[in-house]
Design a protein around this motif. Structure first.
Motif, PDB file in Angstrom:
ATOM      1  N   ALA A 194       0.758  -1.300   0.033  1.00 13.73           N
ATOM      2  CA  ALA A 194       0.123  -0.042  -0.018  1.00 13.73           C
ATOM      3  C   ALA A 194       0.897   1.044   0.002  1.00 13.73           C
ATOM      4  O   ALA A 194       0.590   2.207  -0.575  1.00 13.73           O
ATOM      5  CB  ALA A 194      -0.846   0.053   1.269  1.00 13.73           C
ATOM      6  N   ARG A 195       2.097   1.275   0.779  1.00 15.44           N
ATOM      7  CA  ARG A 195       2.861   2.430   0.590  1.00 15.44           C
ATOM      8  C   ARG A 195       3.429   2.416  -0.460  1.00 15.44           C
ATOM      9  O   ARG A 195       3.702   3.797  -1.099  1.00 15.44           O
ATOM     10  CB  ARG A 195       3.900   2.136   2.126  1.00 15.44           C
ATOM     11  CG  ARG A 195       4.825   3.560   2.079  1.00 15.44           C
ATOM     12  CD  ARG A 195       5.625   3.243   3.260  1.00 15.44           C
ATOM     13  NE  ARG A 195       5.255   2.931   4.705  1.00 15.44           N
ATOM     14  CZ  ARG A 195       5.372   1.875   5.277  1.00 15.44           C
ATOM     15  NH1 ARG A 195       6.777   1.004   4.921  1.00 15.44           N
ATOM     16  NH2 ARG A 195       4.826   1.384   6.562  1.00 15.44           N
ATOM     17  N   PHE A 196       3.906   1.231  -1.126  1.00 16.57           N
ATOM     18  CA  PHE A 196       4.723   1.584  -2.544  1.00 16.57           C
ATOM     19  C   PHE A 196       3.658   2.177  -3.547  1.00 16.57           C
ATOM     20  O   PHE A 196       4.090   3.172  -4.394  1.00 16.57           O
ATOM     21  CB  PHE A 196       4.926   0.017  -3.073  1.00 16.57           C
ATOM     22  CG  PHE A 196       5.193   0.065  -4.333  1.00 16.57           C
ATOM     23  CD1 PHE A 196       6.648   0.553  -5.016  1.00 16.57           C
ATOM     24  CD2 PHE A 196       4.146  -0.390  -5.369  1.00 16.57           C
ATOM     25  CE1 PHE A 196       6.905   0.684  -6.005  1.00 16.57           C
ATOM     26  CE2 PHE A 196       4.759  -0.461  -6.703  1.00 16.57           C
ATOM     27  CZ  PHE A 196       6.049   0.097  -7.122  1.00 16.57           C
ATOM     28  N   VAL A 197       2.204   1.942  -3.488  1.00 15.27           N
ATOM     29  CA  VAL A 197       1.359   2.173  -4.351  1.00 15.27           C
ATOM     30  C   VAL A 197       1.299   3.901  -4.177  1.00 15.27           C
ATOM     31  O   VAL A 197       1.226   4.691  -5.144  1.00 15.27           O
ATOM     32  CB  VAL A 197      -0.074   1.614  -4.020  1.00 15.27           C
ATOM     33  CG1 VAL A 197      -1.068   2.327  -4.997  1.00 15.27           C
ATOM     34  CG2 VAL A 197       0.128   0.092  -4.844  1.00 15.27           C
ATOM     35  N   ALA A 198       1.265   4.216  -2.840  1.00 16.54           N
ATOM     36  CA  ALA A 198       0.976   5.656  -2.607  1.00 16.54           C
ATOM     37  C   ALA A 198       2.181   6.515  -2.965  1.00 16.54           C
ATOM     38  O   ALA A 198       2.014   7.537  -3.784  1.00 16.54           O
ATOM     39  CB  ALA A 198       1.143   5.912  -0.882  1.00 16.54           C
ATOM     40  N   GLU A 199       3.455   6.021  -2.960  1.00 14.14           N
ATOM     41  CA  GLU A 199       4.729   6.419  -3.398  1.00 14.14           C
ATOM     42  C   GLU A 199       4.449   6.627  -5.022  1.00 14.14           C
ATOM     43  O   GLU A 199       5.042   7.510  -5.736  1.00 14.14           O
ATOM     44  CB  GLU A 199       5.896   5.631  -3.271  1.00 14.14           C
ATOM     45  CG  GLU A 199       6.479   5.669  -1.643  1.00 14.14           C
ATOM     46  CD  GLU A 199       7.297   4.705  -1.241  1.00 14.14           C
ATOM     47  OE1 GLU A 199       8.166   4.188  -2.208  1.00 14.14           O
ATOM     48  OE2 GLU A 199       7.770   4.558  -0.070  1.00 14.14           O
ATOM     49  N   MET A 200       4.286   5.519  -5.667  1.00 18.07           N
ATOM     50  CA  MET A 200       4.204   5.831  -7.129  1.00 18.07           C
ATOM     51  C   MET A 200       3.080   6.737  -7.861  1.00 18.07           C
ATOM     52  O   MET A 200       3.310   7.322  -8.658  1.00 18.07           O
ATOM     53  CB  MET A 200       3.880   4.345  -7.648  1.00 18.07           C
ATOM     54  CG  MET A 200       4.808   3.295  -7.371  1.00 18.07           C
ATOM     55  SD  MET A 200       6.550   3.688  -7.997  1.00 18.07           S
ATOM     56  CE  MET A 200       6.255   3.261  -9.721  1.00 18.07           C
ATOM     57  N   LYS A 201       1.680   6.820  -6.843  1.00 15.14           N
ATOM     58  CA  LYS A 201       0.961   7.903  -7.284  1.00 15.14           C
ATOM     59  C   LYS A 201       1.557   9.375  -7.096  1.00 15.14           C
ATOM     60  O   LYS A 201       1.229  10.152  -7.745  1.00 15.14           O
ATOM     61  CB  LYS A 201      -0.201   7.792  -6.287  1.00 15.14           C
ATOM     62  CG  LYS A 201      -1.226   6.561  -6.548  1.00 15.14           C
ATOM     63  CD  LYS A 201      -2.173   6.141  -5.727  1.00 15.14           C
ATOM     64  CE  LYS A 201      -3.484   7.116  -5.648  1.00 15.14           C
ATOM     65  NZ  LYS A 201      -4.565   6.977  -5.184  1.00 15.14           N
ATOM     66  N   GLU A 202       2.468   9.588  -5.992  1.00 13.18           N
ATOM     67  CA  GLU A 202       3.203  10.664  -6.068  1.00 13.18           C
ATOM     68  C   GLU A 202       4.019  10.887  -7.131  1.00 13.18           C
ATOM     69  O   GLU A 202       4.321  12.230  -7.358  1.00 13.18           O
ATOM     70  CB  GLU A 202       3.854  10.775  -4.723  1.00 13.18           C
ATOM     71  CG  GLU A 202       2.896  10.801  -3.362  1.00 13.18           C
ATOM     72  CD  GLU A 202       3.677  10.680  -2.085  1.00 13.18           C
ATOM     73  OE1 GLU A 202       4.972  10.569  -2.278  1.00 13.18           O
ATOM     74  OE2 GLU A 202       3.109  10.641  -1.034  1.00 13.18           O
ATOM     75  N   LYS A 203       4.359   9.949  -7.699  1.00 15.41           N
ATOM     76  CA  LYS A 203       5.481  10.069  -8.708  1.00 15.41           C
ATOM     77  C   LYS A 203       4.657  10.314 -10.114  1.00 15.41           C
ATOM     78  O   LYS A 203       5.439  10.204 -11.289  1.00 15.41           O
ATOM     79  CB  LYS A 203       6.387   8.856  -8.906  1.00 15.41           C
ATOM     80  CG  LYS A 203       7.392   8.709  -7.791  1.00 15.41           C
ATOM     81  CD  LYS A 203       7.974   7.489  -7.807  1.00 15.41           C
ATOM     82  CE  LYS A 203       8.815   7.175  -6.646  1.00 15.41           C
ATOM     83  NZ  LYS A 203      10.052   8.394  -6.410  1.00 15.41           N
TER      84      LYS A 203
END
Length: 271
Positions: free
Chosen positions: A185-194
């Motif tokens: 979930a944290r990875f997905v959030a990071e990728m959305k920020e990118k």
């Protein structure tokens, strides 16, 4: 079993698909991330790809004379000590029924890749707790075939890098970035920020994947068979889509779903 000898054979210059697509030096593997010691990779395509991967630290090749000749004929530069062995001796180094094709490469596990190594990526496939190494290996092969930029798995509840995964991937493990993350979930959030659009495949998705709007950078998230994508990961994605099956069987094995999802994504994204 012969004495260890250094091979002077060389072939064509090996390429590295991953290094051509990404920048940034991978970090060492985090302590406790299995496997911590060397791994045995076997089979022609697996060993050939490992020799072509600049990120793979190779230690020693155990192989028959015929297998060594076969590698050289395929342009592989054998840059490690070689121990020539008979097939039955190789059989004892691997599990029963393992098809080693006369060659076993001792190598260090690949370095740890993270989200920071996905600069320039456009299509990323994430697997939320898919545990079967045969399925993940098949998915790695499909991801390479459909030119995805990376496959992401969790550190726990996912197959470790080992001979079964590597053989099932038939070389793909060394041809694509395999990113392992602590928290999906944290990875997905990071990728959305990118700037990535993140789509979770879910049978209850409001629209089919073909009807879903894609951005120019996409993360597709697939879950394990039975459980699917976990609730927290679905929420992090924010966008759900389903794969509609017109036949009597309405669901697919996760490796088949991955192929179809990547194909649809490429068409939608114009890749």
């Amino acid at each position: 079993m012969s004495d260890t000898k250094k091979s002077a054979r060389s072939g064509g210059k090996p390429g590295n698909r991953g290094n051509r697509k990404f920048s940034g030096k991978p970090t060492p593997r985090r302590p406790g991330l299995p496997p911590e010691g060397p791994v045995f990779l076997y089979g022609l395509h697996t060993v050939e790809a490992a020799f072509a991967n600049a990120d793979r630290k190779r230690l020693k090749l155990f192989a028959t004379e015929n297998a060594q000749n076969r590698l050289v004929e395929r342009g592989v530069a054998i840059d490690v000590p070689v121990e020539t062995m008979m097939p039955r001796a190789l059989d004892r180094m691997v599990t029963k029924d393992a098809v080693h094709q006369g060659m076993i490469l001792e190598a260090d596990p690949l370095p740890a890749y993270g989200a920071e190594h996905l600069k320039g990526a456009r299509l990323v496939l994430a697997l939320d707790q898919v545990t079967d190494p045969h399925n993940v290996g098949a998915i790695l092969r499909s991801a390479v075939a459909l030119d995805a930029d990376a496959v992401v798995t969790t550190e726990r509840h996912a197959p470790e890098e080992g001979p079964v995964l590597a053989k099932s991937a038939s070389g793909a493990l060394d041809m694509i970035k395999h990113v392992r993350v602590k928290n999906m979930a944290r990875f997905v959030a990071e990728m959305k920020e990118k700037g990535f659009g993140c789509i979770a495949l879910d049978s209850d998705g409001p629209a089919s994947l073909e009807e879903t709007a894609f951005t120019d950078k996409t993360v597709l998230v697939l879950g394990s068979e039975g459980k699917g994508v976990r609730h927290g990961v679905r929420e992090a994605c924010g966008l759900l889509a389903r794969l509609d099956m017109p036949g009597e069987i309405r669901s697919l094995n996760v490796s088949n779903a991955a192929v179809l999802s990547l194909y649809v994504a490429r068409m939608k994204m114009g890749l």
